[in-house]
Design an enzyme around this catalytic site. Structure first.
Site, PDB file in Angstrom:
ATOM      1  N   ARG A 120       9.394   2.016  -7.138  1.00 41.73           N
ATOM      2  CA  ARG A 120       9.852   1.776  -5.758  1.00 41.73           C
ATOM      3  C   ARG A 120      10.257   0.306  -5.636  1.00 41.73           C
ATOM      4  NH1 ARG A 120       7.572   6.149  -2.815  1.00 41.73           N
ATOM      5  NH2 ARG A 120       9.322   6.132  -1.396  1.00 41.73           N
ATOM      6  N   GLN A 125      16.388   1.394  -5.927  1.00 39.72           N
ATOM      7  CA  GLN A 125      16.438   2.078  -4.635  1.00 39.72           C
ATOM      8  C   GLN A 125      17.421   3.250  -4.604  1.00 39.72           C
ATOM      9  OE1 GLN A 125      16.881  -0.950  -1.701  1.00 39.72           O
ATOM     10  NE2 GLN A 125      15.242  -0.115  -0.452  1.00 39.72           N
ATOM     11  N   ASP A 128      16.058   6.520  -6.006  1.00 36.65           N
ATOM     12  CA  ASP A 128      14.734   6.891  -5.496  1.00 36.65           C
ATOM     13  C   ASP A 128      14.750   8.256  -4.809  1.00 36.65           C
ATOM     14  OD1 ASP A 128      12.275   7.061  -4.326  1.00 36.65           O
ATOM     15  OD2 ASP A 128      12.347   5.104  -3.355  1.00 36.65           O
ATOM     16  N   SER A 131      12.301   8.772  -1.788  1.00 34.33           N
ATOM     17  CA  SER A 131      12.794   8.349  -0.470  1.00 34.33           C
ATOM     18  C   SER A 131      13.861   9.304   0.060  1.00 34.33           C
ATOM     19  CB  SER A 131      13.378   6.936  -0.545  1.00 34.33           C
ATOM     20  OG  SER A 131      12.349   6.015  -0.775  1.00 34.33           O
ATOM     21  N   TYR A 225       1.977   0.583  -0.800  1.00 33.37           N
ATOM     22  CA  TYR A 225       1.415   1.896  -0.463  1.00 33.37           C
ATOM     23  C   TYR A 225       0.115   1.731   0.313  1.00 33.37           C
ATOM     24  CZ  TYR A 225       4.628   4.345  -3.568  1.00 33.37           C
ATOM     25  OH  TYR A 225       5.743   4.873  -4.147  1.00 33.37           O
TER      26      TYR A 225
HETATM   27  P1  NAD Z   1       3.670   7.860   1.212  1.00 31.48           P
HETATM   28  O1  NAD Z   1       4.429   9.156   1.180  1.00 31.48           O
HETATM   29  O2  NAD Z   1       2.822   7.494   0.060  1.00 31.48           O
HETATM   30  O3  NAD Z   1       2.727   7.888   2.519  1.00 31.48           O
HETATM   31  C1  NAD Z   1       3.249   8.165   3.802  1.00 31.48           C
HETATM   32  C2  NAD Z   1       2.639   7.235   4.806  1.00 31.48           C
HETATM   33  O4  NAD Z   1       1.282   7.612   5.058  1.00 31.48           O
HETATM   34  C3  NAD Z   1       2.598   5.765   4.388  1.00 31.48           C
HETATM   35  O5  NAD Z   1       3.315   4.992   5.324  1.00 31.48           O
HETATM   36  C4  NAD Z   1       1.108   5.444   4.400  1.00 31.48           C
HETATM   37  O6  NAD Z   1       0.844   4.104   4.782  1.00 31.48           O
HETATM   38  C5  NAD Z   1       0.581   6.439   5.406  1.00 31.48           C
HETATM   39  N1  NAD Z   1      -0.870   6.680   5.376  1.00 31.48           N
HETATM   40  C6  NAD Z   1      -1.709   6.799   4.312  1.00 31.48           C
HETATM   41  N2  NAD Z   1      -2.978   7.028   4.719  1.00 31.48           N
HETATM   42  C7  NAD Z   1      -2.949   7.079   6.072  1.00 31.48           C
HETATM   43  C8  NAD Z   1      -3.957   7.299   7.076  1.00 31.48           C
HETATM   44  N3  NAD Z   1      -5.222   7.509   6.761  1.00 31.48           N
HETATM   45  N4  NAD Z   1      -3.553   7.272   8.364  1.00 31.48           N
HETATM   46  C9  NAD Z   1      -2.257   7.054   8.696  1.00 31.48           C
HETATM   47  N5  NAD Z   1      -1.276   6.846   7.793  1.00 31.48           N
HETATM   48  C10 NAD Z   1      -1.616   6.855   6.503  1.00 31.48           C
HETATM   49  O7  NAD Z   1       4.622   6.634   1.561  1.00 31.48           O
HETATM   50  P2  NAD Z   1       6.183   6.457   1.317  1.00 31.48           P
HETATM   51  O8  NAD Z   1       6.904   7.033   2.472  1.00 31.48           O
HETATM   52  O9  NAD Z   1       6.528   6.964  -0.018  1.00 31.48           O
HETATM   53  O10 NAD Z   1       6.323   4.878   1.386  1.00 31.48           O
HETATM   54  C11 NAD Z   1       5.303   4.014   0.924  1.00 31.48           C
HETATM   55  C12 NAD Z   1       5.782   2.595   0.831  1.00 31.48           C
HETATM   56  O11 NAD Z   1       6.767   2.431  -0.166  1.00 31.48           O
HETATM   57  C13 NAD Z   1       6.381   2.036   2.095  1.00 31.48           C
HETATM   58  O12 NAD Z   1       5.937   0.698   2.216  1.00 31.48           O
HETATM   59  C14 NAD Z   1       7.831   2.000   1.837  1.00 31.48           C
HETATM   60  O13 NAD Z   1       8.495   1.013   2.584  1.00 31.48           O
HETATM   61  C15 NAD Z   1       7.816   1.658   0.380  1.00 31.48           C
HETATM   62  N6  NAD Z   1       9.071   2.058  -0.243  1.00 31.48           N
HETATM   63  C16 NAD Z   1       9.766   1.131  -0.975  1.00 31.48           C
HETATM   64  C17 NAD Z   1      10.964   1.499  -1.557  1.00 31.48           C
HETATM   65  C18 NAD Z   1      11.779   0.543  -2.358  1.00 31.48           C
HETATM   66  O14 NAD Z   1      11.593  -0.647  -2.244  1.00 31.48           O
HETATM   67  N7  NAD Z   1      12.660   1.048  -3.170  1.00 31.48           N
HETATM   68  C19 NAD Z   1      11.437   2.773  -1.418  1.00 31.48           C
HETATM   69  C20 NAD Z   1      10.696   3.690  -0.670  1.00 31.48           C
HETATM   70  C21 NAD Z   1       9.499   3.315  -0.096  1.00 31.48           C
END
Ligand code: NAD
Length: 368
Positions: A120, A125, A128, A131, A225
């Site tokens: 990530r 990106q 990905d 996403s 995460y």
């Molecule tokens: P994910 O699918 O792992 O989790 C979904 C969401 O659930 C997350 O926002 C997490 O904080 C939340 N969560 C976990 N436990 C929780 C709880 N007990 N109560 C409430 N919420 C809770 O997450 P994701 O959508 O894959 O994204 C994770 C991170 O990765 C984010 O910071 C996102 O910005 C980042 N990201 C970066 C890139 C990149 O730079 N290429 C791409 C995609 C995502």
């Protein structure tokens, strides 16, 4: 160099790994692209569009007989038998749950890349798939849920009376959650959200939703995460969610912690206090669910509350989910394609982590 795109055979899978736009790019680069007849049909992409893009229409056997096979779902044991020894595979592989498959691919000398292991990072990106597919799932979750509430979600002022806006609560505001918030706002609902990562608050507010503040709850791990909450923070979360959820019409839960079961955020007791007609869409159903009553792949009714635990949600929107997946795959393949040949640099920051088998060796889980 020949690429193969088989028709997906997993049940309820409607996506296709490569769309005609990507086929056309590879054909222009001098690659022969063999697409199985009907591969795009369930995503509404006709064979003729692949032919127009320069693909050759082939049988299942011929689609697997390629230097590089491009798939959405991991191949079945039977399909592994169709690979060329020395061929390559780019696909979702569910690596943590696919030890036998990965061994079988290594034994067949297939070099396999798991799309869900894309780092990530900014550089990766556009590859990905987590996403892109989470974006589709977040959107579809709102439509699925909204159509089950028995209510209108926008505020309407009509000759037949005024209808107040519906209330939507999104738990977990990562990629899927933020898209769910944006979609629910476009429909006109009043939206609130909660996430354990404090950095998300501003993103939630910028989409026009309110952030449910829970004091002394923050759990951010490496890589952006979430981390699991300790017992006292978890108790505070359940108390606050329990209070907020009672008058919501639609609750979308998306909370995940990488490598762990989904955190529990909605208990059976909370559901018993929600109003009849309310709907919960649990996008974490496949990893255990955020709601205690969720059953993966099923719909549960409890005191008039409907709890949906949909699986493989991106496949519900097969055309655009395929378009995004195809673009991610195309970008990754172009990244490893050097002068018409696949070059696997296992030291590379993107290719290394994604490669689960190379030269007959299993490379997953990675030794650190
Ligand atoms: P994910 O699918 O792992 O989790 C979904 C969401 O659930 C997350 O926002 C997490 O904080 C939340 N969560 C976990 N436990 C929780 C709880 N007990 N109560 C409430 N919420 C809770 O997450 P994701 O959508 O894959 O994204 C994770 C991170 O990765 C984010 O910071 C996102 O910005 C980042 N990201 C970066 C890139 C990149 O730079 N290429 C791409 C995609 C995502």
């Amino acid at each position: 160099m020949r690429f193969g795109v088989p028709r997906e055979t997993a049940s309820r899978e409607r996506r296709v790994a490569l769309m005609p736009a990507a086929v056309s790019r590879f054909v222009k680069a001098g690659i022969e692209v063999a697409v199985e007849q009907g591969a795009g049909a369930s995503a509404f992409v006709a064979d003729t569009l692949y032919v127009d893009a320069g693909a050759k229409l082939v049988s299942t056997r011929e689609a697997f007989d390629a230097d590089l096979v491009l798939k959405v779902q991991r191949p079945s044991a039977e399909e592994v038998g169709l690979f060329r020894s020395g061929g390559s595979l780019v696909s979702l592989l569910q690596p943590a749950a696919s030890a036998d498959l990965i061994s079988a691919l290594a034994a067949k000398q297939v070099t396999a890349f798991a799309m869900e292991l894309v780092p990530r990072t900014t550089k990766a990106q556009s590859m990905d798939v987590l996403s892109s597919q989470a974006t589709v799932a977040g959107y579809q979750a709102v439509l699925l849920g909204a159509s089950r509430t028995g209510r209108l979600l926008p505020m309407l002022t009509t000759a037949a009376g005024t209808i107040p806006p519906g209330k939507v609560f999104v738990l977990g505001a990562g990629v899927a959650g933020l898209q769910a918030i944006a979609t629910a706002r476009r429909i006109g609902a009043v939206v609130s959200a909660f996430d354990v990562r404090p950095v998300v608050k501003e993103q939630v507010q910028s989409l026009g939703a309110t952030f449910v503040e829970i004091p002394q709850v923050a759990a951010e791990a490496a890589g952006g995460y979430a981390a699991a909450l300790d017992d006292s923070a978890q108790a505070r979360v359940l108390e606050a969610v329990g209070k907020h959820i009672v008058d919501q019409d639609l609750v979308i839960t998306t909370a995940q912690i990488p490598g762990k079961p989904a955190p529990l955020l909605v208990t059976a007791d909370m559901v018993s206090r929600m109003r009849p007609g309310a709907v919960i869409v649990d996008l974490a159903a496949e990893t255990g669910g955020n709601c205690e009553l969720t059953k993966a792949g099923e719909t549960v009714e409890r005191n008039g509350v409907t709890i949906l635990g949909p699986i493989n949600v991106p496949s519900d929107i097969p055309y655009h989910a395929s378009q995004m997946y195809s673009k991610n795959v195309q970008t990754f393949v172009e990244y490893i394609l050097k002068e018409g040949k696949l070059v696997v640099d296992l030291e590379d920051a993107i290719t290394g982590p994604m490669c689960v088998t190379a030269a007959g060796e299993v490379r997953y889980p990675r030794k650190t």
